[in-house]
Write an enzyme that holds these catalytic residues in place. Structure first.
Site, PDB file in Angstrom:
ATOM      1  N   ILE A  12       5.170   0.949   4.862  1.00 54.97           N
ATOM      2  CA  ILE A  12       5.098  -0.422   4.372  1.00 54.97           C
ATOM      3  C   ILE A  12       5.825  -0.545   3.042  1.00 54.97           C
ATOM      4  CG2 ILE A  12       3.525  -2.201   3.514  1.00 54.97           C
ATOM      5  CD1 ILE A  12       1.489  -1.293   5.583  1.00 54.97           C
ATOM      6  N   TYR A 131     -10.335   8.124   7.615  1.00 54.40           N
ATOM      7  CA  TYR A 131      -9.301   7.173   7.211  1.00 54.40           C
ATOM      8  C   TYR A 131      -9.920   5.825   6.843  1.00 54.40           C
ATOM      9  CZ  TYR A 131      -5.452   3.891   7.382  1.00 54.40           C
ATOM     10  OH  TYR A 131      -4.557   2.889   7.064  1.00 54.40           O
ATOM     11  N   LYS A 135     -10.179   4.163   3.071  1.00 55.05           N
ATOM     12  CA  LYS A 135      -9.533   2.890   2.761  1.00 55.05           C
ATOM     13  C   LYS A 135     -10.553   1.855   2.270  1.00 55.05           C
ATOM     14  CE  LYS A 135      -5.873   1.711   3.108  1.00 55.05           C
ATOM     15  NZ  LYS A 135      -4.770   1.702   2.097  1.00 55.05           N
TER      16      LYS A 135
END
Length: 318
Positions: A12, A131, A135
């Site tokens: 990104i 994960y 996050k």
């Protein structure tokens, strides 16, 4: 406007850098671990005090944090997605003129949700696996920091530059090998899950919109449509010109549509599930009303175009 971009070397981040550098109204400085960065700094290892000194030197009005890890050990994920975020928040607080923060979150923070309905930002997060947990910890640190901050909770990103370890990155490579070696099938993992695929270039536009806005809190970034991963994979197959079957390893899940079953056969590519660590979430669709109302943003790139660009990159790779 002076902008400090963190994590420009990632999937990104690279597209965000491209988008920001085209904007003549923005003065962009890149901070990261790679030689190409304007400022060399490791967010997971550096101290908030050291980062604050860089902030004072650059004096950004906006800090955009695209840094993080998608794959790796739990320790790696926590350091990249939680500890590094704590460093960023503390450094901004310590700086002489605290900047606005735009942080990239993930739809994996939501975890399992009821099938068939869009996910609003008010949904209680229940992430599965290291994960999603790491996050969410990063997001909570940003929200509790007291800073002028927005978290873009990005759904399932596709498009050019997709990581080789991702579903479509590995599928495209498997298709290329199958065509080159004249193999007659490619084996897939279970693709019965529904995902909200959003093009990485649209995500970059959303980041830019958030940077210049006054919006705060969590904002979903997605297409607003759920597509079965199998249907998306079939689109990529058609673009590639491969005419053999995709043999899918089907596992039972509670979905509104029965997954198609194929006869097992020899594996051509060991492909990953639609999300890191095989996240067992059967349904994901963003409620994107907040992004439209507060950022004036919506996704524009069709999924066919995103997948076509993935194939073009793979087919032209030497």
């Amino acid at each position: 406007m002076r902008v400090l971009l963190l994590g420009s070397g990632g999937y990104i981040g690279r597209r965000v850098a491209d988008r920001l550098l085209l904007d003549r109204d923005l003065q962009v400085t890149v901070l990261g671990r790679r030689d190409a960065a304007d400022i060399r700094f490791d967010l997971a290892a550096g101290s908030p005090g050291a980062l604050a000194r860089f902030l004072d030197a650059v004096a950004p009005q906006v800090v955009i944090n695209c840094a993080g890890a998608t794959y790796g050990t739990p320790r790696t994920l926590v350091r990249a997605n939680s500890l590094a975020v704590a460093t960023v928040c503390e450094a901004i607080r310590r700086s002489r003129e605290p900047a606005r923060l735009v942080h990239i979150g993930s739809a994996a923070e939501y975890g399992p949700v009821p099938v068939g309905t869009p996910i609003p930002e008010s949904t209680e997060p229940r992430p599965i696996g290291p994960y999603g947990v790491s996050k969410l910890a990063g997001t909570e640190l940003v929200l509790a920091s007291g800073l002028d901050a927005a978290v873009l909770r990005v759904f399932d990103v596709v498009g050019p530059g997709t990581p080789a370890a991702s579903l479509f990155g590995r599928l495209a490579e498997g298709l290329r090998r199958a065509l080159e070696q004249q193999e007659n099938l490619v084996r897939m993992p279970d693709l019965s899950a529904f995902r909200d695929f959003v093009d990485v270039r649209d995500v970059a536009r959303a980041v830019r919109a958030a940077a210049v806005s006054a919006a705060t809190g969590v904002i979903n970034i997605g297409s607003g449509h759920a597509v079965r991963a199998r249907e998306a994979a079939d689109l990529l197959v058609r673009v590639s010109g491969f005419d053999g079957p995709l043999v899918e390893e089907v596992r039972p899940v509670a979905l509104p549509v029965q997954a198609a079953g194929e006869t097992p056969a020899r594996s051509m590519a060991n492909l990953t599930p639609p999300h890191p660590a095989g996240e067992p979430v059967p349904w994901r669709q963003a409620d994107v009303r907040t992004a439209r109302e507060r950022l004036g943003w919506r996704a524009h790139t069709p999924l066919e175009e995103s997948l076509g660009d993935i194939w073009l990159e793979t087919a032209c790779r030497v």
